[in-house]
Design an enzyme around this catalytic site. Structure first.
Site, PDB file in Angstrom:
ATOM      1  N   LEU A  60      49.547  36.502  30.534  1.00 52.69           N
ATOM      2  CA  LEU A  60      48.815  36.068  31.727  1.00 52.69           C
ATOM      3  C   LEU A  60      47.371  35.716  31.347  1.00 52.69           C
ATOM      4  N   HIS A  77      40.010  33.120  31.086  1.00 61.68           N
ATOM      5  CA  HIS A  77      40.485  33.601  32.392  1.00 61.68           C
ATOM      6  C   HIS A  77      41.137  34.963  32.233  1.00 61.68           C
ATOM      7  N   ARG A 131      50.789  48.895  36.598  1.00 64.08           N
ATOM      8  CA  ARG A 131      49.621  49.718  36.937  1.00 64.08           C
ATOM      9  C   ARG A 131      50.062  51.092  37.441  1.00 64.08           C
ATOM     10  N   ARG A 174      37.750  79.024  18.853  1.00 65.68           N
ATOM     11  CA  ARG A 174      36.510  78.750  18.124  1.00 65.68           C
ATOM     12  C   ARG A 174      35.437  79.794  18.453  1.00 65.68           C
ATOM     13  N   GLN A 219      29.756  79.803  30.002  1.00 69.75           N
ATOM     14  CA  GLN A 219      29.962  79.191  31.328  1.00 69.75           C
ATOM     15  C   GLN A 219      30.047  77.667  31.253  1.00 69.75           C
ATOM     16  N   GLU A 264      45.084  45.412  32.700  1.00 64.81           N
ATOM     17  CA  GLU A 264      45.790  45.548  33.984  1.00 64.81           C
ATOM     18  C   GLU A 264      44.808  45.610  35.152  1.00 64.81           C
TER      19      GLU A 264
HETATM   20  P1  TGC Z   1      44.234  36.394  45.673  1.00 65.45           P
HETATM   21  O1  TGC Z   1      43.668  35.232  46.444  1.00 65.45           O
HETATM   22  O2  TGC Z   1      43.915  37.776  46.087  1.00 65.45           O
HETATM   23  O3  TGC Z   1      45.818  36.241  45.614  1.00 65.45           O
HETATM   24  C1  TGC Z   1      46.431  35.033  45.205  1.00 65.45           C
HETATM   25  C2  TGC Z   1      47.867  35.052  45.675  1.00 65.45           C
HETATM   26  O4  TGC Z   1      48.574  36.142  45.054  1.00 65.45           O
HETATM   27  C3  TGC Z   1      49.082  37.027  46.076  1.00 65.45           C
HETATM   28  N1  TGC Z   1      48.976  38.393  45.576  1.00 65.45           N
HETATM   29  C4  TGC Z   1      49.995  39.246  45.509  1.00 65.45           C
HETATM   30  N2  TGC Z   1      51.274  39.111  45.855  1.00 65.45           N
HETATM   31  C5  TGC Z   1      52.087  40.170  45.649  1.00 65.45           C
HETATM   32  N3  TGC Z   1      51.651  41.335  45.117  1.00 65.45           N
HETATM   33  C6  TGC Z   1      50.348  41.495  44.767  1.00 65.45           C
HETATM   34  N4  TGC Z   1      49.936  42.633  44.225  1.00 65.45           N
HETATM   35  C7  TGC Z   1      49.459  40.420  44.958  1.00 65.45           C
HETATM   36  N5  TGC Z   1      48.148  40.216  44.704  1.00 65.45           N
HETATM   37  C8  TGC Z   1      47.855  38.967  45.085  1.00 65.45           C
HETATM   38  C9  TGC Z   1      48.219  36.778  47.276  1.00 65.45           C
HETATM   39  O5  TGC Z   1      48.878  37.156  48.450  1.00 65.45           O
HETATM   40  C10 TGC Z   1      47.997  35.289  47.182  1.00 65.45           C
HETATM   41  O6  TGC Z   1      49.189  34.654  47.597  1.00 65.45           O
HETATM   42  P2  TGC Z   1      49.129  33.252  48.403  1.00 65.45           P
HETATM   43  O7  TGC Z   1      50.547  32.935  48.663  1.00 65.45           O
HETATM   44  O8  TGC Z   1      48.311  33.529  49.612  1.00 65.45           O
HETATM   45  O9  TGC Z   1      48.458  32.290  47.453  1.00 65.45           O
HETATM   46  O10 TGC Z   1      43.873  36.184  44.132  1.00 65.45           O
HETATM   47  P3  TGC Z   1      42.474  36.034  43.422  1.00 65.45           P
HETATM   48  O11 TGC Z   1      42.573  34.841  42.547  1.00 65.45           O
HETATM   49  O12 TGC Z   1      41.334  36.143  44.385  1.00 65.45           O
HETATM   50  O13 TGC Z   1      42.451  37.303  42.445  1.00 65.45           O
HETATM   51  C11 TGC Z   1      42.536  38.573  42.959  1.00 65.45           C
HETATM   52  C12 TGC Z   1      42.385  39.634  41.848  1.00 65.45           C
HETATM   53  C13 TGC Z   1      41.027  39.538  41.179  1.00 65.45           C
HETATM   54  C14 TGC Z   1      42.480  40.968  42.534  1.00 65.45           C
HETATM   55  C15 TGC Z   1      43.510  39.589  40.849  1.00 65.45           C
HETATM   56  O14 TGC Z   1      43.755  38.347  40.384  1.00 65.45           O
HETATM   57  C16 TGC Z   1      43.443  40.639  39.760  1.00 65.45           C
HETATM   58  O15 TGC Z   1      44.013  41.706  39.934  1.00 65.45           O
HETATM   59  N6  TGC Z   1      42.794  40.388  38.580  1.00 65.45           N
HETATM   60  C17 TGC Z   1      42.932  41.255  37.429  1.00 65.45           C
HETATM   61  C18 TGC Z   1      43.787  40.566  36.390  1.00 65.45           C
HETATM   62  C19 TGC Z   1      44.701  41.501  35.701  1.00 65.45           C
HETATM   63  O16 TGC Z   1      44.994  42.604  36.128  1.00 65.45           O
HETATM   64  N7  TGC Z   1      45.243  41.065  34.588  1.00 65.45           N
HETATM   65  C20 TGC Z   1      46.180  41.845  33.856  1.00 65.45           C
HETATM   66  C21 TGC Z   1      46.790  41.059  32.730  1.00 65.45           C
HETATM   67  S1  TGC Z   1      48.235  41.831  32.060  1.00 65.45           S
HETATM   68  C22 TGC Z   1      47.654  43.135  31.197  1.00 65.45           C
HETATM   69  O17 TGC Z   1      46.524  43.482  31.187  1.00 65.45           O
HETATM   70  C23 TGC Z   1      48.672  43.876  30.451  1.00 65.45           C
HETATM   71  S2  TGC Z   1      48.076  45.186  29.507  1.00 65.45           S
HETATM   72  C24 TGC Z   1      49.550  45.876  29.215  1.00 65.45           C
HETATM   73  C25 TGC Z   1      49.593  47.053  28.353  1.00 65.45           C
HETATM   74  O18 TGC Z   1      49.365  46.925  27.129  1.00 65.45           O
HETATM   75  O19 TGC Z   1      49.972  48.136  28.873  1.00 65.45           O
HETATM   76  P1  FAD Z   2      36.418  39.589  32.095  1.00 63.66           P
HETATM   77  O1  FAD Z   2      37.295  39.150  33.212  1.00 63.66           O
HETATM   78  O2  FAD Z   2      35.610  38.559  31.395  1.00 63.66           O
HETATM   79  O3  FAD Z   2      35.457  40.726  32.654  1.00 63.66           O
HETATM   80  C1  FAD Z   2      34.279  41.139  31.941  1.00 63.66           C
HETATM   81  C2  FAD Z   2      33.496  42.087  32.856  1.00 63.66           C
HETATM   82  O4  FAD Z   2      33.114  41.390  34.047  1.00 63.66           O
HETATM   83  C3  FAD Z   2      34.338  43.295  33.315  1.00 63.66           C
HETATM   84  O5  FAD Z   2      33.522  44.436  33.359  1.00 63.66           O
HETATM   85  C4  FAD Z   2      34.757  42.907  34.718  1.00 63.66           C
HETATM   86  O6  FAD Z   2      35.004  44.048  35.554  1.00 63.66           O
HETATM   87  C5  FAD Z   2      33.546  42.096  35.182  1.00 63.66           C
HETATM   88  N1  FAD Z   2      33.920  41.163  36.252  1.00 63.66           N
HETATM   89  C6  FAD Z   2      34.729  40.085  36.169  1.00 63.66           C
HETATM   90  N2  FAD Z   2      34.841  39.485  37.357  1.00 63.66           N
HETATM   91  C7  FAD Z   2      34.102  40.222  38.222  1.00 63.66           C
HETATM   92  C8  FAD Z   2      33.834  40.128  39.623  1.00 63.66           C
HETATM   93  N3  FAD Z   2      34.369  39.177  40.398  1.00 63.66           N
HETATM   94  N4  FAD Z   2      33.010  41.055  40.168  1.00 63.66           N
HETATM   95  C9  FAD Z   2      32.481  42.056  39.416  1.00 63.66           C
HETATM   96  N5  FAD Z   2      32.702  42.203  38.099  1.00 63.66           N
HETATM   97  C10 FAD Z   2      33.513  41.298  37.519  1.00 63.66           C
HETATM   98  N6  FAD Z   2      46.642  40.547  29.218  1.00 63.66           N
HETATM   99  C11 FAD Z   2      47.892  40.039  29.351  1.00 63.66           C
HETATM  100  O7  FAD Z   2      48.110  39.054  30.045  1.00 63.66           O
HETATM  101  N7  FAD Z   2      48.935  40.613  28.706  1.00 63.66           N
HETATM  102  C12 FAD Z   2      48.801  41.698  27.909  1.00 63.66           C
HETATM  103  O8  FAD Z   2      49.785  42.212  27.366  1.00 63.66           O
HETATM  104  C13 FAD Z   2      47.483  42.247  27.734  1.00 63.66           C
HETATM  105  N8  FAD Z   2      47.293  43.277  26.876  1.00 63.66           N
HETATM  106  C14 FAD Z   2      46.008  43.675  26.596  1.00 63.66           C
HETATM  107  C15 FAD Z   2      45.781  44.603  25.575  1.00 63.66           C
HETATM  108  C16 FAD Z   2      44.493  44.975  25.251  1.00 63.66           C
HETATM  109  C17 FAD Z   2      44.249  45.923  24.122  1.00 63.66           C
HETATM  110  C18 FAD Z   2      43.401  44.465  25.997  1.00 63.66           C
HETATM  111  C19 FAD Z   2      41.996  44.894  25.681  1.00 63.66           C
HETATM  112  C20 FAD Z   2      43.612  43.547  26.992  1.00 63.66           C
HETATM  113  C21 FAD Z   2      44.916  43.135  27.302  1.00 63.66           C
HETATM  114  N9  FAD Z   2      45.158  42.139  28.258  1.00 63.66           N
HETATM  115  C22 FAD Z   2      46.422  41.631  28.424  1.00 63.66           C
HETATM  116  C23 FAD Z   2      44.041  41.471  28.914  1.00 63.66           C
HETATM  117  C24 FAD Z   2      43.403  42.278  30.031  1.00 63.66           C
HETATM  118  O9  FAD Z   2      44.189  42.266  31.179  1.00 63.66           O
HETATM  119  C25 FAD Z   2      42.023  41.685  30.288  1.00 63.66           C
HETATM  120  O10 FAD Z   2      41.202  42.068  29.195  1.00 63.66           O
HETATM  121  C26 FAD Z   2      41.416  42.155  31.597  1.00 63.66           C
HETATM  122  O11 FAD Z   2      42.150  41.669  32.702  1.00 63.66           O
HETATM  123  C27 FAD Z   2      39.947  41.731  31.735  1.00 63.66           C
HETATM  124  O12 FAD Z   2      39.762  40.395  31.402  1.00 63.66           O
HETATM  125  P2  FAD Z   2      38.610  39.973  30.342  1.00 63.66           P
HETATM  126  O13 FAD Z   2      38.781  40.821  29.136  1.00 63.66           O
HETATM  127  O14 FAD Z   2      38.669  38.511  30.189  1.00 63.66           O
HETATM  128  O15 FAD Z   2      37.265  40.417  31.014  1.00 63.66           O
END
Ligand code: TGC
Ligand code: FAD
Length: 406
Positions: free
Chosen positions: A152, A157, A265, A290, A301, A385
């Protein structure tokens, strides 16, 4: 009604000492079924046998132990909530949480391997895939024959995945995929990748990309100080021809990957507390043994304050997880509820790792104890996440109805 027959209140004056070894301060075991407890103890034994003796060496060498993939498959760590007919465990969400908790007690990177495979690769294929896709991919992913990853995040982004530029064009008999994903767990060894990309109209879809497709590469990311036993990398698509049958037909739009993230999550909320428990248990043992100033440091404490606060936060998080798990089982959990648990539990786990490291003094920085490894791992977990602050904003949006992301 007499006082004797009224609803019971206080029971024992205190809990047995061993409760503090594997903290269950509010007796949550009474709420778990025998099956839950059996699953927990079998995963705990597996981690003690197959991960804990080796993890420090793997992490120090930044080595991903690929053989763990098949072993996770054998113990049912991949896709525990997915139906058995597709190779999943057919279990409930409390079981899933307990599996993540026990694996992350060993190491967050090992839990990453399992939760990406289950929640981010198997789940979207199960939920949005065709029957043919389910049959083709799920049994092999469940057994650990294949490893998967989830693409993703992109270089430009991360927190705002809706801005992604990875795209595919309809070429008649196939799709042509271009772009790049970054920070992808499992990518360097993955056989399949669930990739989120935009079509010509800008609509986000999921595609299953397989290793070996021409133009698809997975360069590894080196030099991480965190999740060193987990393989992280990029996904690069240079005019990759993706067969049309590899598009996930069941759902499009950002909501599709966001639903996968809800599931992952949730697992992290449990997993982080596994890491916290490992830190707490180590700190308690060390504090009792220790001796400084002629006494165990546990008698001071300030050390007791640290241990008491750790136990308090672990207990609150366990209760949160249990309740969230029951809501997940009933299909009633919401995205902000999951955000609250992920955000809180990873935050407290990171604080507990830091405090536990302090209790170990200088020894805390060595690989003889798990503290620094957990602490550095959790620095990724608090970011991936959805970062700590993004989850705060998801909650802010829920409370006020006003999105503050842009
Ligand atoms: P927003 O306008 O809020 O939503 C866009 C569209 O998506 C729908 N939607 C959902 N639908 C179902 N379940 C949910 N939880 C949903 N959240 C949003 C929403 O209804 C809308 O639909 P529609 O039809 O109206 O268009 O979206 P936004 O662009 O303003 O972004 C919201 C935000 C910032 C909260 C979101 O994009 C976000 O959570 N950003 C964080 C990105 C993130 O978590 N990335 C993770 C990448 S994967 C990863 O990190 C794996 S690590 C794995 C590991 O090693 O364990
Ligand atoms: P950015 O989005 O650039 O954020 C940088 C800082 O700005 C953060 O502190 C953030 O909170 C802040 N920020 C950003 N936007 C805002 C806002 N609107 N308001 C206030 N503060 C804001 N992704 C996948 O898709 N698949 C994977 O398997 C995966 N695995 C990962 C494994 C590791 C070890 C790591 C480190 C990351 C992984 N990720 C994966 C990516 C991960 O989901 C992203 O790193 C995370 O979503 C944050 O994105 P970024 O690193 O680009 O930080």
């Amino acid at each position: 009604m007499s006082a004797q027959t009224a609803t019971p209140g206080l029971g024992k004056k205190s809990l047995k000492q061993d409760t503090f070894e594997h903290p269950d301060f509010y007796q949550l075991d009474d709420l778990f079924t025998e099956e839950h407890k059996l699953i927990r103890s079998s995963i705990r034994d597996f981690v003690k046998r197959e991960i804990s003796p080796y993890i420090e060496d793997w992490a120090q060498r930044a080595h991903f132990p690929y053989e763990i993939v098949k072993k996770f498959g054998d113990i049912g760590a991949f896709g525990p909530t997915i139906l058995q007919e597709y190779g999943g465990g057919g279990l409930d969400y409390i079981s899933y949480g307990l599996i993540m908790q026990e694996i992350e007690r060993g190491d967050s990177g090992m839990r990453s391997t399992a939760s990406v495979q289950g929640s981010l690769v198997m789940y979207p294929i199960y939920k949005f895939g065709s029957e043919a896709q389910r049959k083709k991919y799920l049994p092999k992913l469940a057994s650990g024959e294949w490893l998967g990853c989830f693409g993703l995040t992109e270089p430009d982004h991360g927190s705002n995945p809706s801005g992604m530029v990875t795209n595919f064009k309809d070429m008649g008999d196939h799709y042509l995929l271009n772009g790049a994903k970054m920070w992808i767990s499992n990518s360097p060894r993955a056989d399949v990748a669930v990739v989120w990309a935009k079509n010509e109209t800008g609509r986000i879809h999921g595609l299953v990309v397989e290793r070996g497709m021409e133009g698809f590469t997975t360069p590894e990311t080196h030099g991480k100080w965190s999740l060193r036993a987990s393989a992280t990398g990029e996904l690069v698509f240079d005019n990759v021809k993706v067969p049309k049958e590899n598009l996930l037909p069941g759902k499009s739009g950002l909501g599709a990957p966001m639903m996968c993230l809800d599931s992952a999550r949730y697992g992290i909320a449990w997993g982080a507390i596994g890491a916290a428990m490992d830190c707490y248990e180590s700190a308690r043992r060390y504090a009792v043994e220790r001796i400084q100033f002629g006494k165990p440091i546990a008698s001071f404490q300030l050390v007791q304050k640290k241990l008491s606060e750790m136990l308090t936060e672990i207990t609150k998080a366990q209760l949160l997880n249990w309740r969230l798990g029951t809501l997940m089982n009933e299909g009633k959990a919401t995205t902000p509820q999951i955000s609250l648990a992920k955000r809180n539990n990873v935050h407290v786990a990171l604080e507990i790792a830091r405090e536990a490291r302090q209790i170990h003094g200088g020894m805390g920085i060595t690989g003889e104890y798990p503290l620094m490894r957990h602490m550095m791992n959790l620095e990724s977990v608090v970011t991936y996440e959805g970062t700590h602050d993004i989850h705060l904003l998801i909650l802010g949006n829920e409370i006020t109805g006003i999105p503050a992301f842009v």
